[in-house]
Design a protein around this motif. Structure first.
Motif, PDB file in Angstrom:
ATOM      1  N   PHE A   1       4.000   0.308 -15.333  1.00 60.83           N
ATOM      2  CA  PHE A   1       3.533   1.687 -15.221  1.00 60.83           C
ATOM      3  C   PHE A   1       4.178   2.443 -14.058  1.00 60.83           C
ATOM      4  O   PHE A   1       4.443   3.647 -14.182  1.00 60.83           O
ATOM      5  N   ILE A   2       4.415   1.747 -12.954  1.00 62.08           N
ATOM      6  CA  ILE A   2       5.005   2.420 -11.789  1.00 62.08           C
ATOM      7  C   ILE A   2       6.182   1.614 -11.242  1.00 62.08           C
ATOM      8  O   ILE A   2       6.416   1.564 -10.033  1.00 62.08           O
ATOM      9  N   GLY A   3       6.916   0.987 -12.143  1.00 56.65           N
ATOM     10  CA  GLY A   3       8.066   0.184 -11.708  1.00 56.65           C
ATOM     11  C   GLY A   3       9.085   1.000 -10.948  1.00 56.65           C
ATOM     12  O   GLY A   3       9.700   0.508  -9.989  1.00 56.65           O
ATOM     13  N   ASP A   4       9.281   2.258 -11.341  1.00 56.12           N
ATOM     14  CA  ASP A   4      10.232   3.111 -10.645  1.00 56.12           C
ATOM     15  C   ASP A   4       9.773   3.382  -9.217  1.00 56.12           C
ATOM     16  O   ASP A   4      10.562   3.350  -8.265  1.00 56.12           O
TER      17      ASP A   4
ATOM     18  N   TYR B   1      11.680   2.088  -5.502  1.00 55.16           N
ATOM     19  CA  TYR B   1      12.026   2.881  -4.318  1.00 55.16           C
ATOM     20  C   TYR B   1      11.206   2.465  -3.098  1.00 55.16           C
ATOM     21  O   TYR B   1      11.707   2.455  -1.970  1.00 55.16           O
ATOM     22  N   ALA B   2       9.948   2.100  -3.329  1.00 58.19           N
ATOM     23  CA  ALA B   2       9.097   1.665  -2.217  1.00 58.19           C
ATOM     24  C   ALA B   2       9.635   0.388  -1.581  1.00 58.19           C
ATOM     25  O   ALA B   2       9.522   0.191  -0.361  1.00 58.19           O
ATOM     26  N   ASP B   3      10.223  -0.478  -2.411  1.00 56.50           N
ATOM     27  CA  ASP B   3      10.732  -1.752  -1.900  1.00 56.50           C
ATOM     28  C   ASP B   3      11.898  -1.552  -0.928  1.00 56.50           C
ATOM     29  O   ASP B   3      12.219  -2.452  -0.153  1.00 56.50           O
ATOM     30  N   GLN B   4      12.500  -0.391  -0.942  1.00 54.61           N
ATOM     31  CA  GLN B   4      13.625  -0.110  -0.053  1.00 54.61           C
ATOM     32  C   GLN B   4      13.177   0.505   1.279  1.00 54.61           C
ATOM     33  O   GLN B   4      14.006   0.807   2.137  1.00 54.61           O
ATOM     34  N   LEU B   5      11.853   0.662   1.445  1.00 53.63           N
ATOM     35  CA  LEU B   5      11.303   1.282   2.654  1.00 53.63           C
ATOM     36  C   LEU B   5      10.662   0.240   3.563  1.00 53.63           C
ATOM     37  O   LEU B   5      10.223  -0.822   3.110  1.00 53.63           O
ATOM     38  N   GLU B   6      10.591   0.562   4.815  1.00 56.99           N
ATOM     39  CA  GLU B   6       9.820  -0.228   5.775  1.00 56.99           C
ATOM     40  C   GLU B   6       8.403   0.341   5.834  1.00 56.99           C
ATOM     41  O   GLU B   6       8.177   1.513   5.488  1.00 56.99           O
ATOM     42  N   ALA B   7       7.452  -0.481   6.275  1.00 54.10           N
ATOM     43  CA  ALA B   7       6.067  -0.004   6.409  1.00 54.10           C
ATOM     44  C   ALA B   7       6.026   1.203   7.335  1.00 54.10           C
ATOM     45  O   ALA B   7       6.639   1.207   8.415  1.00 54.10           O
ATOM     46  N   GLY B   8       5.312   2.270   6.896  1.00 56.44           N
ATOM     47  CA  GLY B   8       5.202   3.486   7.681  1.00 56.44           C
ATOM     48  C   GLY B   8       6.331   4.470   7.456  1.00 56.44           C
ATOM     49  O   GLY B   8       6.384   5.514   8.096  1.00 56.44           O
TER      50      GLY B   8
ATOM     51  N   SER C   1      10.189   8.185   2.111  1.00 55.90           N
ATOM     52  CA  SER C   1      11.507   8.379   1.506  1.00 55.90           C
ATOM     53  C   SER C   1      11.913   9.846   1.575  1.00 55.90           C
ATOM     54  O   SER C   1      11.061  10.724   1.757  1.00 55.90           O
ATOM     55  N   PRO C   2      13.180  10.154   1.414  1.00 55.48           N
ATOM     56  CA  PRO C   2      13.564  11.557   1.175  1.00 55.48           C
ATOM     57  C   PRO C   2      13.138  11.929  -0.246  1.00 55.48           C
ATOM     58  O   PRO C   2      12.717  11.073  -1.022  1.00 55.48           O
ATOM     59  N   VAL C   3      13.223  13.186  -0.587  1.00 56.23           N
ATOM     60  CA  VAL C   3      12.948  13.597  -1.966  1.00 56.23           C
ATOM     61  C   VAL C   3      14.061  13.026  -2.850  1.00 56.23           C
ATOM     62  O   VAL C   3      15.250  13.186  -2.555  1.00 56.23           O
ATOM     63  N   ILE C   4      13.653  12.351  -3.883  1.00 56.65           N
ATOM     64  CA  ILE C   4      14.594  11.688  -4.796  1.00 56.65           C
ATOM     65  C   ILE C   4      14.556  12.400  -6.138  1.00 56.65           C
ATOM     66  O   ILE C   4      13.482  12.644  -6.691  1.00 56.65           O
ATOM     67  N   ASP C   5      15.723  12.712  -6.669  1.00 54.33           N
ATOM     68  CA  ASP C   5      15.838  13.358  -7.979  1.00 54.33           C
ATOM     69  C   ASP C   5      16.691  12.438  -8.858  1.00 54.33           C
ATOM     70  O   ASP C   5      17.915  12.397  -8.740  1.00 54.33           O
ATOM     71  N   GLU C   6      16.025  11.674  -9.721  1.00 51.89           N
ATOM     72  CA  GLU C   6      16.731  10.708 -10.565  1.00 51.89           C
ATOM     73  C   GLU C   6      16.155  10.725 -11.977  1.00 51.89           C
ATOM     74  O   GLU C   6      14.940  10.717 -12.161  1.00 51.89           O
ATOM     75  N   ASN C   7      17.030  10.719 -12.966  1.00 51.51           N
ATOM     76  CA  ASN C   7      16.645  10.571 -14.373  1.00 51.51           C
ATOM     77  C   ASN C   7      15.556  11.561 -14.805  1.00 51.51           C
ATOM     78  O   ASN C   7      14.586  11.181 -15.480  1.00 51.51           O
ATOM     79  N   GLY C   8      15.710  12.802 -14.382  1.00 49.45           N
ATOM     80  CA  GLY C   8      14.757  13.823 -14.786  1.00 49.45           C
ATOM     81  C   GLY C   8      13.408  13.724 -14.112  1.00 49.45           C
ATOM     82  O   GLY C   8      12.397  14.190 -14.647  1.00 49.45           O
ATOM     83  N   CYS C   9      13.382  13.124 -12.928  1.00 46.76           N
ATOM     84  CA  CYS C   9      12.110  12.941 -12.218  1.00 46.76           C
ATOM     85  C   CYS C   9      12.311  13.171 -10.721  1.00 46.76           C
ATOM     86  O   CYS C   9      13.337  12.776 -10.150  1.00 46.76           O
TER      87      CYS C   9
ATOM     88  N   GLU D   1       0.888  -1.156   0.000  1.00 52.09           N
ATOM     89  CA  GLU D   1       0.000   0.000   0.000  1.00 52.09           C
ATOM     90  C   GLU D   1       0.931   1.212   0.000  1.00 52.09           C
ATOM     91  O   GLU D   1       1.703   1.408   0.937  1.00 52.09           O
ATOM     92  N   VAL D   2       0.864   1.989  -1.072  1.00 51.15           N
ATOM     93  CA  VAL D   2       1.853   3.037  -1.257  1.00 51.15           C
ATOM     94  C   VAL D   2       1.196   4.301  -1.814  1.00 51.15           C
ATOM     95  O   VAL D   2       0.238   4.229  -2.582  1.00 51.15           O
ATOM     96  N   GLU D   3       1.693   5.449  -1.360  1.00 50.65           N
ATOM     97  CA  GLU D   3       1.308   6.713  -1.971  1.00 50.65           C
ATOM     98  C   GLU D   3       2.587   7.434  -2.377  1.00 50.65           C
ATOM     99  O   GLU D   3       3.641   7.229  -1.769  1.00 50.65           O
ATOM    100  N   TYR D   4       2.466   8.261  -3.399  1.00 45.18           N
ATOM    101  CA  TYR D   4       3.693   8.848  -3.945  1.00 45.18           C
ATOM    102  C   TYR D   4       3.393  10.119  -4.730  1.00 45.18           C
ATOM    103  O   TYR D   4       2.274  10.353  -5.196  1.00 45.18           O
ATOM    104  N   ILE D   5       4.425  10.934  -4.830  1.00 43.73           N
ATOM    105  CA  ILE D   5       4.446  12.086  -5.733  1.00 43.73           C
ATOM    106  C   ILE D   5       5.518  11.788  -6.776  1.00 43.73           C
ATOM    107  O   ILE D   5       6.649  11.439  -6.433  1.00 43.73           O
ATOM    108  N   ARG D   6       5.151  11.925  -8.040  1.00 44.07           N
ATOM    109  CA  ARG D   6       6.105  11.661  -9.128  1.00 44.07           C
ATOM    110  C   ARG D   6       5.982  12.780 -10.162  1.00 44.07           C
ATOM    111  O   ARG D   6       4.937  12.929 -10.799  1.00 44.07           O
TER     112      ARG D   6
END
Length: 352
Positions: free
Chosen positions: A265-268, A272-279, A282-290, A200-205
């Motif tokens: 569609f949201i592999g990226d 990054y979500a897979d590297q997080l623990e529940a709850g 992430s910090p703000v990530i700036d990668e590949n123009g995103c 269960e994930v929420e994100y800004i991209r």
């Protein structure tokens, strides 16, 4: 001495000289002879040449990877720290031919073929294509290729030999015990038998490299994203306070069997979500123009696929591995009959 006798003698001498030159030339330019047998079965020149063509790329790649060697005029005869490309090429070809003949020899045991020589292979190849073309013209379903190339048919036939051997001897000489299956499962449970977690994930991209954003707008989006990250270290995103980011917001509840599909569609984001623990956010990530900000709301560890669900898959895989080992053992036992210098000279006439 009469003039006519002198001329006759000169002509005879000239003719003798020409014959000597022609014979010498034939000796010098005569193509290198070829002779190779595997377990007493002659390997056709065409079959040998086909395997040479296939093996050349791997050998040249090996010497480039190891020694940065370029394939120039003298490449095949050059020495690279005790390794010679032409000798290695010959060994690769001989090893591959022995594996092919070993597989054919095992196919004899199942009655799938009646001869292991090349001419019999060509007959099977041609008959297969004729049957496929006939079936296709009659409107019948043809599985796989409508017409095989010779190389494709060889691979198809070797796969068929394996399946026929497994069907014939799978319950006897290639039998796999429950204990062997379980041991294999336990060794691979965290690898090939692992299942995806539920997310269960929420994100800004924000794909700023793909959008027509001026510097001022982008700077404001970065600032808002930093503020949201600071406020959401221990809580869900409060989008009400950041209207500029609403268009870039996403939320997903992803079951394990949906991960592969959604990865398109949201592999990226999932990476990054897979590297997080529940709850965790992430910090703000700036990668590949995103720009990304990701919060993993929850995740469920589903563990590996249950043993009973993959038991038959494991059995087949272990039997396939046993068959391949059998081919290697058979190959190692097959006698090669050839003269190395002669075959190297013949190989040289092909590649140079």
């Amino acid at each position: 001495m009469p003039l006519k006798q002198v001329k006759k003698w000169q002509i005879l001498t000239l003719m003798a000289g020409l014959v000597l030159v022609i014979c010498t030339g034939m000796m010098v330019f005569r193509p290198a002879s070829y002779s190779l047998k595997i377990d007493g079965v002659a390997v056709a020149e065409e079959e040998f040449q086909t395997e040479v063509t296939k093996a050349q790329y791997q050998v040249t790649k090996y010497f480039f990877d190891q020694y940065q060697a370029e394939v120039d005029h003298g490449f095949w005869d050059r020495d690279f720290q005790g390794e010679n490309p032409k000798v290695r090429l010959l060994q690769e070809v001989l090893d591959q031919l022995r594996r092919i003949y070993a597989a054919r020899s095992l196919a004899l045991e199942t009655g799938m073929i009646s001869s292991i020589d090349y001419s019999a292979f060509i007959n099977r190849f041609q008959a297969s294509n004729q049957n496929r073309q006939k079936a296709s013209s009659n409107g019948e379903a043809v599985y796989g290729l409508a017409t095989f190339s010779q190389e494709a048919f060889l691979e198809y036939e070797l796969d068929s030999f394996e399946q026929a051997y497994l069907d014939h001897f799978g319950t006897s000489s290639l039998a796999v015990s429950d204990a062997e299956q379980l041991t294999y499962y336990q060794s691979q449970a965290e690898g090939i038998f692992a299942r995806y977690d539920d997310y269960e994930v929420e994100y800004i991209r924000i794909y700023y490299a793909m959008e027509d954003l001026n510097d001022q707008v982008l700077a404001q989006l970065r600032a808002d994203l930093d503020s949201l990250a600071s406020q959401s270290a221990h809580s869900r995103f409060d989008m009400a306070g950041f209207p500029s980011l609403v268009a870039y917001y996403g939320y997903e509840e992803i079951a394990s069997d949906q991960v592969s599909t959604l990865a398109k569609f949201i592999g990226d984001v999932l990476y990054y979500a897979d590297q997080l623990e529940a709850g965790q956010t992430s910090p703000v990530i700036d990668e590949n123009g995103c720009l990304y900000l990701i919060r993993l709301i929850n995740r469920t560890d589903n563990g590996p696929v249950p043993f009973e669900e993959v038991k038959e898959v494991i059995k087949k895989r272990l039997q396939e591995e046993a068959y391949q080992q059998l081919v290697i053992q058979k190959s190692d036992s097959m006698e090669l009959d050839y003269e190395e210098d002669q075959l190297l000279a013949y190989l040289d006439s092909i590649i140079n």
